[in-house]
Scaffold this active site. Structure first.
Site, PDB file in Angstrom:
ATOM      1  N   GLY A  86      20.180  20.103 -10.052  1.00 38.02           N
ATOM      2  CA  GLY A  86      18.642  20.956  -9.987  1.00 38.02           C
ATOM      3  C   GLY A  86      18.063  20.686 -11.503  1.00 38.02           C
ATOM      4  O   GLY A  86      18.593  19.955 -12.302  1.00 38.02           O
TER       5      GLY A  86
ATOM      6  N   VAL B 202      17.255  22.696 -13.791  1.00 37.35           N
ATOM      7  CA  VAL B 202      18.145  23.201 -15.289  1.00 37.35           C
ATOM      8  C   VAL B 202      19.636  22.582 -15.420  1.00 37.35           C
ATOM      9  O   VAL B 202      20.161  21.968 -16.300  1.00 37.35           O
ATOM     10  CB  VAL B 202      18.471  24.671 -14.970  1.00 37.35           C
ATOM     11  CG1 VAL B 202      19.269  25.241 -16.226  1.00 37.35           C
ATOM     12  CG2 VAL B 202      16.844  25.318 -15.025  1.00 37.35           C
TER      13      VAL B 202
ATOM     14  N   ARG C 209      25.198  19.380   0.944  1.00 42.45           N
ATOM     15  CA  ARG C 209      24.297  18.509   1.518  1.00 42.45           C
ATOM     16  C   ARG C 209      24.150  17.456   0.180  1.00 42.45           C
ATOM     17  O   ARG C 209      24.014  16.175   0.548  1.00 42.45           O
ATOM     18  CB  ARG C 209      22.809  19.035   1.421  1.00 42.45           C
ATOM     19  CG  ARG C 209      21.737  18.390   2.003  1.00 42.45           C
ATOM     20  CD  ARG C 209      20.394  19.253   2.093  1.00 42.45           C
ATOM     21  NE  ARG C 209      19.880  19.653   0.987  1.00 42.45           N
ATOM     22  CZ  ARG C 209      19.918  20.700   0.456  1.00 42.45           C
ATOM     23  NH1 ARG C 209      20.198  21.954   1.292  1.00 42.45           N
ATOM     24  NH2 ARG C 209      19.195  21.133  -0.731  1.00 42.45           N
TER      25      ARG C 209
ATOM     26  N   CYS D 162      13.614  32.734 -18.795  1.00 38.57           N
ATOM     27  CA  CYS D 162      13.122  31.663 -19.627  1.00 38.57           C
ATOM     28  C   CYS D 162      12.239  32.486 -20.316  1.00 38.57           C
ATOM     29  O   CYS D 162      11.823  32.370 -21.811  1.00 38.57           O
ATOM     30  CB  CYS D 162      12.485  30.544 -18.945  1.00 38.57           C
ATOM     31  SG  CYS D 162      11.939  30.908 -17.531  1.00 38.57           S
TER      32      CYS D 162
ATOM     33  N   GLN E 132       3.133  30.579 -17.019  1.00 35.92           N
ATOM     34  CA  GLN E 132       4.462  30.142 -16.690  1.00 35.92           C
ATOM     35  C   GLN E 132       4.411  28.734 -15.826  1.00 35.92           C
ATOM     36  O   GLN E 132       3.608  28.762 -14.957  1.00 35.92           O
ATOM     37  CB  GLN E 132       5.301  31.247 -16.116  1.00 35.92           C
ATOM     38  CG  GLN E 132       5.649  32.320 -17.017  1.00 35.92           C
ATOM     39  CD  GLN E 132       7.032  33.443 -16.564  1.00 35.92           C
ATOM     40  OE1 GLN E 132       6.381  34.663 -16.773  1.00 35.92           O
ATOM     41  NE2 GLN E 132       7.839  32.767 -15.777  1.00 35.92           N
TER      42      GLN E 132
ATOM     43  N   GLY F 293       9.378  26.552 -13.527  1.00 34.21           N
ATOM     44  CA  GLY F 293      10.087  27.682 -13.099  1.00 34.21           C
ATOM     45  C   GLY F 293      10.430  28.021 -11.961  1.00 34.21           C
ATOM     46  O   GLY F 293      11.456  28.614 -11.545  1.00 34.21           O
TER      47      GLY F 293
ATOM     48  N   ARG G 286       1.684  32.546 -12.930  1.00 39.62           N
ATOM     49  CA  ARG G 286       2.088  31.104 -12.656  1.00 39.62           C
ATOM     50  C   ARG G 286       0.883  30.172 -13.096  1.00 39.62           C
ATOM     51  O   ARG G 286      -0.156  30.614 -12.571  1.00 39.62           O
ATOM     52  CB  ARG G 286       2.615  31.061 -11.205  1.00 39.62           C
ATOM     53  CG  ARG G 286       3.109  29.327 -11.037  1.00 39.62           C
ATOM     54  CD  ARG G 286       4.436  29.076 -11.660  1.00 39.62           C
ATOM     55  NE  ARG G 286       5.541  29.748 -11.218  1.00 39.62           N
ATOM     56  CZ  ARG G 286       6.601  30.263 -11.718  1.00 39.62           C
ATOM     57  NH1 ARG G 286       7.008  29.911 -12.800  1.00 39.62           N
ATOM     58  NH2 ARG G 286       7.574  30.862 -10.851  1.00 39.62           N
TER      59      ARG G 286
ATOM     60  N   HIS H 167       6.260  27.198 -20.870  1.00 40.63           N
ATOM     61  CA  HIS H 167       5.651  28.346 -20.951  1.00 40.63           C
ATOM     62  C   HIS H 167       4.873  28.729 -22.035  1.00 40.63           C
ATOM     63  O   HIS H 167       5.384  28.231 -23.026  1.00 40.63           O
ATOM     64  CB  HIS H 167       6.753  29.533 -20.567  1.00 40.63           C
ATOM     65  CG  HIS H 167       7.452  29.638 -19.253  1.00 40.63           C
ATOM     66  ND1 HIS H 167       7.160  28.663 -18.310  1.00 40.63           N
ATOM     67  CD2 HIS H 167       8.456  30.439 -18.635  1.00 40.63           C
ATOM     68  CE1 HIS H 167       7.897  29.209 -17.180  1.00 40.63           C
ATOM     69  NE2 HIS H 167       8.903  29.986 -17.266  1.00 40.63           N
TER      70      HIS H 167
HETATM   71  C1  2RA Z   1      10.119  31.438 -13.187  1.00 41.75           C
HETATM   72  N1  2RA Z   1      11.439  32.637 -15.040  1.00 41.75           N
HETATM   73  O1  2RA Z   1       9.463  31.014 -14.072  1.00 41.75           O
HETATM   74  C2  2RA Z   1      11.450  32.045 -13.673  1.00 41.75           C
HETATM   75  C3  2RA Z   1      12.532  31.484 -12.944  1.00 41.75           C
HETATM   76  N2  2RA Z   1      12.648  30.269 -14.135  1.00 41.75           N
HETATM   77  O2  2RA Z   1       9.829  31.143 -11.971  1.00 41.75           O
END
Ligand code: 2RA
Length: 337
Positions: A12, A14, A39, A130, A157, A161, A237, A244
């Site tokens: 992934g 991270v 998978r 985060c 963000q 994320g 978001r 971020h």
């Molecule tokens: C996000 N903090 O930004 C959450 C998970 N990384 O979606």
């Protein structure tokens, strides 16, 4: 001495960054055990580490035999299921999921703030969310000088994320908008993100706050040992790839001038002050991506604060995948050596 290090969720966003951070920081990895889903294993996935391809192995309890340290970069569910199995087999885990963060016997750690808490672990140390890490790193030196009592935070963000799926979806939508094509499904986001803002990360509680927003309060209180800290957080978001950003207004019990705050931040570990607004110099996500410092700017007195109150406002940006997740976890693991 060299350690056997497993990464749960090695393919992934991270997990991949954890490999880079381990290598960059010269972590003493004797043997790497990259763990992923069936998978990925069936697809013959490999990860790159120290210039070599290392095949991924199936994430299951037996995979933790002989493992010293596990870095968890998987979902809350998978972490909750498998990390106790790793602890049973003698491993110590640094988990980036939310599964154990608020458990009383699990330290929740930002090394610049509370590395001393790591020693109290029972096999699991949790990596904070985060947005929590990125806001708390600059807040901590200010708290130490003036006694933090209240936070009002708005976060901006990055798509990362939401993992690789989030990054890919933002890229897809951006191209679709440019080509004037129909947007179609916008998973993993509830709505179109390109040229838009989505004021929801996680589910809503009965007070109208999302799970992401309550993390800032609940995790902030635990990490800074401030059970009475008052936090009002709005998490949004934004159509940015991997950094971020946060606007933070903070109130203190003791006086703290802007100049004093700037001096403290310039001396603070993990912080870079980038603040010359008249010259158009302040932190921006494009500048803070793919590096480990939290950049702080737009430092100013909170002009809305009541007469005599001690309150400041600042803006900060940090890489969500690095210091927001992978690098912070590796920094915790360095305290386990
Ligand atoms: C996000 N903090 O930004 C959450 C998970 N990384 O979606």
């Amino acid at each position: 001495s060299d350690k056997t290090v497993a990464i749960l969720g090695a393919t992934g966003v991270v997990g991949t960054q954890m490999l880079v951070s381990l290598e960059e920081r010269g972590f003493p990895v004797g043997r790497l055990v990259p763990l992923a889903s069936a998978r990925s294993v069936e697809a013959g996935r490999v990860v790159r580490f120290r210039g070599e391809d290392v095949p991924v192995e199936l994430a299951r309890p037996e995979a933790f035999e002989g493992v010293d340290i596990v870095l968890g970069a998987a979902s809350d569910e998978l972490a909750g299921k498998l990390l106790p199995e790793a602890v049973k087999r003698g491993a110590t885990c640094v988990d980036n999921s939310h599964a154990f963060r608020l458990d009383a016997d699990v330290p929740l750690v930002v090394p610049e703030i509370n590395a001393a808490d790591i020693a109290g672990n029972n096999g699991i140390v949790s990596n904070p969310n985060c947005a929590t890490i990125i806001g708390l790193v600059p807040l901590w030196p200010l708290h130490q000088a003036a006694g933090l009592t209240r936070l009002v935070v708005s976060t901006y963000q990055a798509a990362s994320g939401a993992g690789m799926a989030g990054l890919r979806e933002l890229e897809r939508e951006t191209r679709a908008v440019a080509a004037d094509e129909p947007m179609g499904q916008t998973d993993p986001f509830a709505h179109q993100l390109a040229h838009n803002l989505i004021p929801q990360i996680g589910g809503f509680d009965e007070m109208g706050y999302t799970s992401e927003e309550m993390k800032m309060q609940n995790e902030g209180r635990k990490i800074m040992h401030l059970p009475d800290l008052r936090v009002n957080c709005t998490c949004v978001r934004v159509p940015v790839a991997r950094s971020h950003s946060e606007s933070i207004t903070c109130e203190f019990t003791r006086p703290l001038s802007v100049d004093q705050a700037r001096e403290l931040l310039e001396a603070a570990p993990g912080v870079r002050v980038v603040d010359d607004p008249a010259a158009g110099v302040y932190p921006m996500p494009l500048d803070t991506s793919d590096q480990d410092l939290i950049w702080v700017g737009r430092l100013r007195r909170d002009l809305s604060a009541p007469e005599g109150a001690s309150a400041l406002t600042f803006w900060c940006c940090g890489d969500q995948i690095r210091k927001g997740a992978a690098t912070n976890a590796v920094q915790i693991a360095e305290h386990l050596l």
